[in-house]
Design a protein around this motif. Structure first.
Motif, PDB file in Angstrom:
ATOM      1  N   SER A  83       2.293  -0.422 -16.970  1.00 26.64           N
ATOM      2  CA  SER A  83       2.662   0.594 -15.984  1.00 26.64           C
ATOM      3  C   SER A  83       3.859   1.404 -16.466  1.00 26.64           C
ATOM      4  CB  SER A  83       2.965  -0.067 -14.643  1.00 26.64           C
ATOM      5  OG  SER A  83       3.452   0.882 -13.709  1.00 26.64           O
TER       6      SER A  83
ATOM      7  N   ARG B  60       0.832  -1.215   0.000  1.00 22.10           N
ATOM      8  CA  ARG B  60       0.000   0.000   0.000  1.00 22.10           C
ATOM      9  C   ARG B  60       0.861   1.257   0.000  1.00 22.10           C
ATOM     10  NH1 ARG B  60      -5.463  -1.211   0.922  1.00 22.10           N
ATOM     11  NH2 ARG B  60      -5.686  -3.419   0.426  1.00 22.10           N
TER      12      ARG B  60
ATOM     13  N   ARG C 180       3.759   6.528  -9.779  1.00 22.32           N
ATOM     14  CA  ARG C 180       2.371   6.661 -10.201  1.00 22.32           C
ATOM     15  C   ARG C 180       2.305   7.451 -11.503  1.00 22.32           C
ATOM     16  NH1 ARG C 180      -1.477   4.107  -9.809  1.00 22.32           N
ATOM     17  NH2 ARG C 180      -2.921   5.858  -9.861  1.00 22.32           N
TER      18      ARG C 180
ATOM     19  N   ASP D 263      -3.007  10.760 -14.268  1.00 17.60           N
ATOM     20  CA  ASP D 263      -4.316  10.268 -14.701  1.00 17.60           C
ATOM     21  C   ASP D 263      -4.881  11.067 -15.872  1.00 17.60           C
ATOM     22  OD1 ASP D 263      -4.693  12.574 -13.312  1.00 17.60           O
ATOM     23  OD2 ASP D 263      -6.254  11.807 -11.984  1.00 17.60           O
TER      24      ASP D 263
ATOM     25  N   SER E 108      -4.435  -1.548  -6.109  1.00 16.63           N
ATOM     26  CA  SER E 108      -5.176  -2.362  -5.141  1.00 16.63           C
ATOM     27  C   SER E 108      -6.678  -2.224  -5.339  1.00 16.63           C
ATOM     28  CB  SER E 108      -4.791  -1.959  -3.720  1.00 16.63           C
ATOM     29  OG  SER E 108      -5.070  -0.588  -3.488  1.00 16.63           O
TER      30      SER E 108
ATOM     31  N   THR F 157       1.624  -3.941  -8.931  1.00 15.89           N
ATOM     32  CA  THR F 157       0.602  -3.743  -9.957  1.00 15.89           C
ATOM     33  C   THR F 157      -0.705  -4.374  -9.509  1.00 15.89           C
ATOM     34  OG1 THR F 157       1.196  -5.772 -11.125  1.00 15.89           O
ATOM     35  CG2 THR F 157       2.398  -3.764 -11.733  1.00 15.89           C
TER      36      THR F 157
ATOM     37  N   LEU G  71      -5.948   3.240  -7.931  1.00 19.59           N
ATOM     38  CA  LEU G  71      -4.795   2.531  -7.390  1.00 19.59           C
ATOM     39  C   LEU G  71      -4.843   1.064  -7.821  1.00 19.59           C
ATOM     40  CD1 LEU G  71      -4.607   3.959  -3.743  1.00 19.59           C
ATOM     41  CD2 LEU G  71      -3.080   4.481  -5.657  1.00 19.59           C
TER      42      LEU G  71
ATOM     43  N   GLU H  49       2.448   1.590  -3.661  1.00 16.45           N
ATOM     44  CA  GLU H  49       1.552   1.962  -4.759  1.00 16.45           C
ATOM     45  C   GLU H  49       1.152   3.435  -4.701  1.00 16.45           C
ATOM     46  OE1 GLU H  49      -2.262   0.139  -4.835  1.00 16.45           O
ATOM     47  OE2 GLU H  49      -2.750   0.631  -2.753  1.00 16.45           O
ATOM     48  N   THR H  50       1.281   4.062  -3.551  1.00 21.56           N
ATOM     49  CA  THR H  50       0.943   5.485  -3.436  1.00 21.56           C
ATOM     50  C   THR H  50       2.156   6.393  -3.604  1.00 21.56           C
ATOM     51  OG1 THR H  50       1.184   5.330  -1.027  1.00 21.56           O
ATOM     52  CG2 THR H  50      -1.024   5.016  -1.932  1.00 21.56           C
TER      53      THR H  50
END
Length: 414
Positions: free
Chosen positions: A210, A156, A165, A168, A333, A286, A331, A159-160
């Motif tokens: 990714s 967690r 990242r 978007d 997750s 991922t 995300l 991924e943040t």
């Protein structure tokens, strides 16, 4: 035959020897000239000489040994016949040495060092003399289950991380509307075919997509479809080397160049540019990583056959989410939790438990699940959707149909 100059033996007649002294009957003197005896030697003289030698080397006679005293001989040889007083007197005559104890040491303390053994371990206070009963053994957990919370927390956080990242809105931002959503979907579909053609690791496609999203968030593409195709093939190449150690035997720069319609030099240049743009950070989790994490104990909790189908369908739904540009904002997750939830609804019915294992409630996942539903309802609109569904059906020999959104459960039970 050797000859030695004659010499005179000592005049034994002038100096008597021990043989002539100890043996009676030996001749007092004898003379020698050269090596032999004189004409007067006979058997008697030789015998007398041997007697003298015997007197020198013979063992001592009994009379020559020291004899015990008469008091000792007068004592009785019978056991227990000695007088107690006489025996005690004899013992008292034996000298003895008394060891003086050191200052502060009790006389009862042994003078020989004694090994001090450690006391047995106790489960409570050391001052308690009684040994307590050990606690009962804990219930055996599943292999690796005790690390699930730590693994989940690490994923967690990773991924943040903003450095791993994608943006978007990079299609309208970095790319300046030079690409549209269908262009990206076609690129992902091409990468999916590349992975299937060379049977790469299951997570290679997610990692490659990714890489592409992060690269397109940082640099603008100016070479059109040819540059995009090389970028997609190189991203698969880099992801395959990370996900599967044996990939280098099946795929290399020449294979990538042939698939992308480029030269080997172009492939190597784009690969160097890709990893530099990513800051050499290639290990972020991922959606495929989270699907594996969420379903790692599913087969032991549910029925074996159904659990295997749920896991396979969840992977497939997560793969299809890669085609939709709208899922870039979620995300990994969240995408994985949506895929697992839809897979369980499709295969096993409705979720009944209130547990939130993935840490999401239904409202958090509603938008992502709507995007997955939309792709299934418009397979001909989204490039690559029909091909992905056909490939999954050929692999598993199964067909599926997502339940309508109105029958969605009110909770997640992963």
């Amino acid at each position: 035959m050797c000859s030695v100059a004659p010499f005179l033996l000592p005049a034994l007649d002038a100096r008597p020897t021990m043989a002539t002294t100890c043996a009676e009957g030996a001749p007092a003197a004898w003379g020698g000239h050269g090596y032999g005896y004189d004409d007067g030697d006979d058997a008697a003289d030789i015998e007398a000489l041997l007697w003298g030698i015997n007197a020198v080397v013979r063992p001592p006679n009994t009379a020559d040994l020291p004899k015990p005293s008469m008091d000792f001989l007068a004592l009785s040889r019978r056991r227990g016949d000695h007088h107690a007083a006489a025996f005690n007197a004899m013992l008292r005559r034996i000298p003895s040495v008394r060891v003086v104890p050191s200052a502060g040491v009790d006389e009862a303390t042994p003078t020989t060092p004694v090994a001090m053994l450690a006391a047995p371990r106790s489960y409570g206070d050391d001052a308690v003399t009684a040994i307590k009963t050990p606690p009962p053994p804990k219930k055996k957990q599943q292999c690796g289950a005790e690390y699930d919370a730590d693994i989940d927390a690490t994923f967690r956080v990773m991924e943040t991380d903003p450095a791993e990242r994608p943006s978007d809105d990079y299609l309208s931002g970095t790319q300046g509307r030079g690409m549209i959503m269908s262009d990206r979907a076609e690129l992902v579909a091409m990468m999916h075919r590349f992975c299937r053609q060379y049977e790469l690791a299951p997570g290679a496609l997610h990692r490659a997509v990714s890489y592409v999203d992060r690269f397109l968030s940082a640099k603008k593409i100016t070479g059109g479809d040819h540059e995009l195709r090389i970028l997609g093939a190189v991203a698969v190449f880099a992801a395959a080397k990370y996900e599967d150690r044996t990939t280098c035997r099946r795929i290399n720069a020449d294979v990538v160049a042939a698939f992308a319609g480029a030269t080997r030099r172009e492939v190597l240049d784009v690969e160097r540019e890709l990893v530099a743009a990513l800051g050499y950070r290639l290990s972020g989790p991922t959606a495929h990583t989270f699907v594996e994490h969420f379903t790692r104990h599913l087969e032991k909790e549910e029925e074996g056959a159904a659990a295997v189908i749920v896991r396979s369908l969840a992977r497939h739904l997560a793969d299809m989410a890669l085609l939709d540009y709208r899922c870039v904002a979620f995300l990994p997750s969240a995408v994985a939790a949506s895929a697992v939830l839809l897979a369980r609804e499709t295969v096993m019915g409705y979720s009944t438990g209130p547990c939130l294992v993935a840490g999401y409630d239904l409202d958090d996942l509603r938008e992502c699940m709507d995007a997955i539903y939309d792709m299934h309802e418009n397979l001909l609109v989204w490039p690559g959707c029909a091909q992905m569904m056909e490939a999954w059906e050929l692999t598993t020999r199964l067909r599926y149909s997502l339940p309508p959104p109105t029958r969605r459960p009110a909770c997640i039970d992963l």
